[in-house]
Design a protein around this motif. Structure first.
Motif, PDB file in Angstrom:
ATOM      1  N   ALA A   7       0.844  -1.202   0.000  1.00 17.03           N
ATOM      2  CA  ALA A   7       0.000   0.000   0.000  1.00 17.03           C
ATOM      3  C   ALA A   7       0.872   1.243   0.000  1.00 17.03           C
ATOM      4  CB  ALA A   7      -0.909   0.004   1.217  1.00 17.03           C
ATOM      5  N   ARG A   8       0.310   2.333  -0.506  1.00 15.89           N
ATOM      6  CA  ARG A   8       1.097   3.569  -0.604  1.00 15.89           C
ATOM      7  C   ARG A   8       1.495   4.126   0.761  1.00 15.89           C
ATOM      8  NH1 ARG A   8      -3.503   4.886  -3.465  1.00 15.89           N
ATOM      9  NH2 ARG A   8      -2.156   5.073  -5.269  1.00 15.89           N
ATOM     10  N   ASN A   9       0.754   3.793   1.817  1.00 11.08           N
ATOM     11  CA  ASN A   9       1.121   4.304   3.138  1.00 11.08           C
ATOM     12  C   ASN A   9       2.348   3.605   3.722  1.00 11.08           C
ATOM     13  OD1 ASN A   9      -0.078   1.872   3.740  1.00 11.08           O
ATOM     14  ND2 ASN A   9      -1.552   2.700   5.185  1.00 11.08           N
ATOM     15  N   GLU A  10       2.864   2.570   3.064  1.00 14.74           N
ATOM     16  CA  GLU A  10       4.086   1.895   3.505  1.00 14.74           C
ATOM     17  C   GLU A  10       5.347   2.583   2.971  1.00 14.74           C
ATOM     18  OE1 GLU A  10       4.067  -2.261   2.569  1.00 14.74           O
ATOM     19  OE2 GLU A  10       2.050  -2.536   3.352  1.00 14.74           O
ATOM     20  N   ILE A  11       5.215   3.426   1.951  1.00 13.37           N
ATOM     21  CA  ILE A  11       6.378   4.055   1.326  1.00 13.37           C
ATOM     22  C   ILE A  11       7.204   4.882   2.323  1.00 13.37           C
ATOM     23  CG2 ILE A  11       7.127   5.732  -0.429  1.00 13.37           C
ATOM     24  CD1 ILE A  11       4.866   4.654  -2.213  1.00 13.37           C
ATOM     25  N   PRO A  12       6.583   5.715   3.182  1.00  9.03           N
ATOM     26  CA  PRO A  12       7.402   6.499   4.123  1.00  9.03           C
ATOM     27  C   PRO A  12       8.171   5.648   5.148  1.00  9.03           C
ATOM     28  CG  PRO A  12       5.202   7.427   3.946  1.00  9.03           C
ATOM     29  CD  PRO A  12       5.183   6.117   3.220  1.00  9.03           C
ATOM     30  N   ASN A  13       7.758   4.394   5.339  1.00 10.94           N
ATOM     31  CA  ASN A  13       8.406   3.526   6.328  1.00 10.94           C
ATOM     32  C   ASN A  13       9.494   2.639   5.733  1.00 10.94           C
ATOM     33  OD1 ASN A  13       6.571   4.547   8.201  1.00 10.94           O
ATOM     34  ND2 ASN A  13       5.088   2.961   7.727  1.00 10.94           N
ATOM     35  N   LEU A  14       9.757   2.756   4.441  1.00 10.07           N
ATOM     36  CA  LEU A  14      10.763   1.913   3.797  1.00 10.07           C
ATOM     37  C   LEU A  14      12.164   2.281   4.241  1.00 10.07           C
ATOM     38  CD1 LEU A  14       9.457   1.834   0.124  1.00 10.07           C
ATOM     39  CD2 LEU A  14       9.476  -0.052   1.737  1.00 10.07           C
ATOM     40  N   ASN A  15      13.034   1.297   4.226  1.00 13.03           N
ATOM     41  CA  ASN A  15      14.451   1.514   4.495  1.00 13.03           C
ATOM     42  C   ASN A  15      15.047   2.266   3.304  1.00 13.03           C
ATOM     43  OD1 ASN A  15      17.223   1.286   4.823  1.00 13.03           O
ATOM     44  ND2 ASN A  15      17.146  -0.849   5.450  1.00 13.03           N
ATOM     45  N   PRO A  16      15.749   3.364   3.520  1.00 13.35           N
ATOM     46  CA  PRO A  16      16.328   4.128   2.400  1.00 13.35           C
ATOM     47  C   PRO A  16      17.337   3.339   1.565  1.00 13.35           C
ATOM     48  CG  PRO A  16      16.370   5.416   4.408  1.00 13.35           C
ATOM     49  CD  PRO A  16      15.942   4.026   4.789  1.00 13.35           C
ATOM     50  N   ASN A  17      17.832   2.221   2.075  1.00 11.93           N
ATOM     51  CA  ASN A  17      18.826   1.420   1.362  1.00 11.93           C
ATOM     52  C   ASN A  17      18.210   0.361   0.449  1.00 11.93           C
ATOM     53  OD1 ASN A  17      20.990   2.796   2.542  1.00 11.93           O
ATOM     54  ND2 ASN A  17      20.873   1.491   4.351  1.00 11.93           N
ATOM     55  N   GLU A  18      16.872   0.313   0.357  1.00  9.75           N
ATOM     56  CA  GLU A  18      16.221  -0.689  -0.491  1.00  9.75           C
ATOM     57  C   GLU A  18      16.651  -0.500  -1.939  1.00  9.75           C
ATOM     58  OE1 GLU A  18      14.437  -3.207   0.452  1.00  9.75           O
ATOM     59  OE2 GLU A  18      13.952  -2.646   2.507  1.00  9.75           O
ATOM     60  N   LYS A  19      16.923  -1.613  -2.623  1.00 13.77           N
ATOM     61  CA  LYS A  19      17.344  -1.559  -4.018  1.00 13.77           C
ATOM     62  C   LYS A  19      16.336  -2.203  -4.958  1.00 13.77           C
ATOM     63  CE  LYS A  19      22.196  -1.342  -2.948  1.00 13.77           C
ATOM     64  NZ  LYS A  19      23.470  -1.995  -2.975  1.00 13.77           N
ATOM     65  N   MET A  20      15.530  -3.135  -4.451  1.00 14.29           N
ATOM     66  CA  MET A  20      14.565  -3.857  -5.276  1.00 14.29           C
ATOM     67  C   MET A  20      13.210  -3.839  -4.574  1.00 14.29           C
ATOM     68  SD  MET A  20      17.039  -7.075  -6.342  1.00 14.29           S
ATOM     69  CE  MET A  20      15.679  -8.156  -6.397  1.00 14.29           C
ATOM     70  N   ILE A  21      12.183  -3.384  -5.284  1.00 16.41           N
ATOM     71  CA  ILE A  21      10.851  -3.255  -4.687  1.00 16.41           C
ATOM     72  C   ILE A  21       9.800  -3.808  -5.639  1.00 16.41           C
ATOM     73  CG2 ILE A  21       9.092  -1.566  -4.004  1.00 16.41           C
ATOM     74  CD1 ILE A  21      11.264   0.072  -2.755  1.00 16.41           C
ATOM     75  N   HIS A  22       8.846  -4.534  -5.071  1.00 17.79           N
ATOM     76  CA  HIS A  22       7.671  -4.995  -5.815  1.00 17.79           C
ATOM     77  C   HIS A  22       6.479  -4.192  -5.325  1.00 17.79           C
ATOM     78  CE1 HIS A  22       4.754  -7.616  -7.758  1.00 17.79           C
ATOM     79  NE2 HIS A  22       4.078  -7.536  -6.634  1.00 17.79           N
TER      80      HIS A  22
END
Length: 72
Positions: free
Chosen positions: A8-23
């Motif tokens: 969900a779009r509300n999860e975007i602010p909680n992502l780790n800034p180091n993520e390289k691959m996202i589904h």
């Protein structure tokens, strides 16, 4: 590397800034893609379902390409 699933779009602010691959498991808007790129500056791959890719804006596809982010 690990593929991070965003449901969900509300999860975007909680992502780790180091993520390289996202589904993305939701139909993201152009603003969602931009927020995702701001939150994860090292992002190199975004995976979306084929049915969602058909409805994506050509502008965001071009912008992802310019940023070096592969869209699967």
């Amino acid at each position: 590397m690990r593929l991070r699933v965003v449901s969900a779009r509300n999860e975007i602010p909680n992502l780790n800034p180091n993520e390289k691959m996202i589904h993305l498991a939701f139909r993201a808007s152009n603003v969602d893609y931009l927020n995702l790129m701001k939150r994860c500056p090292r992002l190199r791959l975004i995976q979306v379902p084929p049915s969602y890719k058909k409805t994506m804006s050509n502008a965001i596809d071009t912008f992802l390409d310019m940023q070096g982010i592969e869209l699967l």
